[in-house]
Write an enzyme that holds these catalytic residues in place. Structure first.
Site, PDB file in Angstrom:
ATOM      1  N   LEU A   1       0.851  -1.191   0.000  1.00 11.65           N
ATOM      2  CA  LEU A   1       0.000   0.000   0.000  1.00 11.65           C
ATOM      3  C   LEU A   1       0.889   1.243   0.000  1.00 11.65           C
ATOM      4  O   LEU A   1       0.999   1.966   0.979  1.00 11.65           O
ATOM      5  CB  LEU A   1      -0.929  -0.042   1.221  1.00 11.65           C
ATOM      6  CG  LEU A   1      -2.218   0.749   1.177  1.00 11.65           C
ATOM      7  CD1 LEU A   1      -2.992   0.520  -0.111  1.00 11.65           C
ATOM      8  CD2 LEU A   1      -3.099   0.373   2.359  1.00 11.65           C
ATOM      9  N   HIS A   2       1.575   1.463  -1.112  1.00  7.19           N
ATOM     10  CA  HIS A   2       2.489   2.601  -1.272  1.00  7.19           C
ATOM     11  C   HIS A   2       1.698   3.826  -1.737  1.00  7.19           C
ATOM     12  O   HIS A   2       0.463   3.796  -1.772  1.00  7.19           O
ATOM     13  CB  HIS A   2       3.607   2.236  -2.252  1.00  7.19           C
ATOM     14  CG  HIS A   2       3.093   1.850  -3.609  1.00  7.19           C
ATOM     15  ND1 HIS A   2       2.907   2.766  -4.610  1.00  7.19           N
ATOM     16  CD2 HIS A   2       2.693   0.652  -4.104  1.00  7.19           C
ATOM     17  CE1 HIS A   2       2.429   2.146  -5.686  1.00  7.19           C
ATOM     18  NE2 HIS A   2       2.288   0.860  -5.393  1.00  7.19           N
ATOM     19  N   ALA A   3       2.378   4.895  -2.098  1.00 10.19           N
ATOM     20  CA  ALA A   3       1.713   6.168  -2.408  1.00 10.19           C
ATOM     21  C   ALA A   3       0.693   6.053  -3.540  1.00 10.19           C
ATOM     22  O   ALA A   3      -0.446   6.509  -3.403  1.00 10.19           O
ATOM     23  CB  ALA A   3       2.753   7.232  -2.741  1.00 10.19           C
TER      24      ALA A   3
END
Length: 89
Positions: free
Chosen positions: A14-16
């Site tokens: 769940l990165h940017a």
């Protein structure tokens, strides 16, 4: 209110960019959206909150939707996660 546990399966977690897609999808619905990882519960419409969870690949989170369109919101969010956030893997 609906609750569902789901595993983050995309390579980068769940990165940017994934968090942005999640919050954009969640914001399309009137229902409240909450995401829980361990003891941390954040608003699913807050990109900063989601990124603070630091949910890597393999992390199991709990989604919670509550409101008039909760079923549609849950379906859209689980489809997004199961579809690797549109990133292919």
């Amino acid at each position: 209110m609906l609750k569902q546990s789901i595993e983050i399966i995309n390579k980068l977690g769940l990165h940017a960019r994934a968090s942005n897609k999640f919050t954009q999808t969640a914001s399309q619905f009137k229902s409240e959206v909450w995401v829980t990882k361990n003891d941390s519960r954040v608003n699913g419409k807050s990109i900063m909150g989601l990124m603070m969870l630091a949910a890597a690949k393999g992390t199991v989170i709990e989604l919670e939707t509550d409101g008039a369109d909760e079923a549609e919101a849950m379906r859209a969010l689980t489809d997004l996660i199961n579809g690797y956030f549109g990133e292919g893997e």
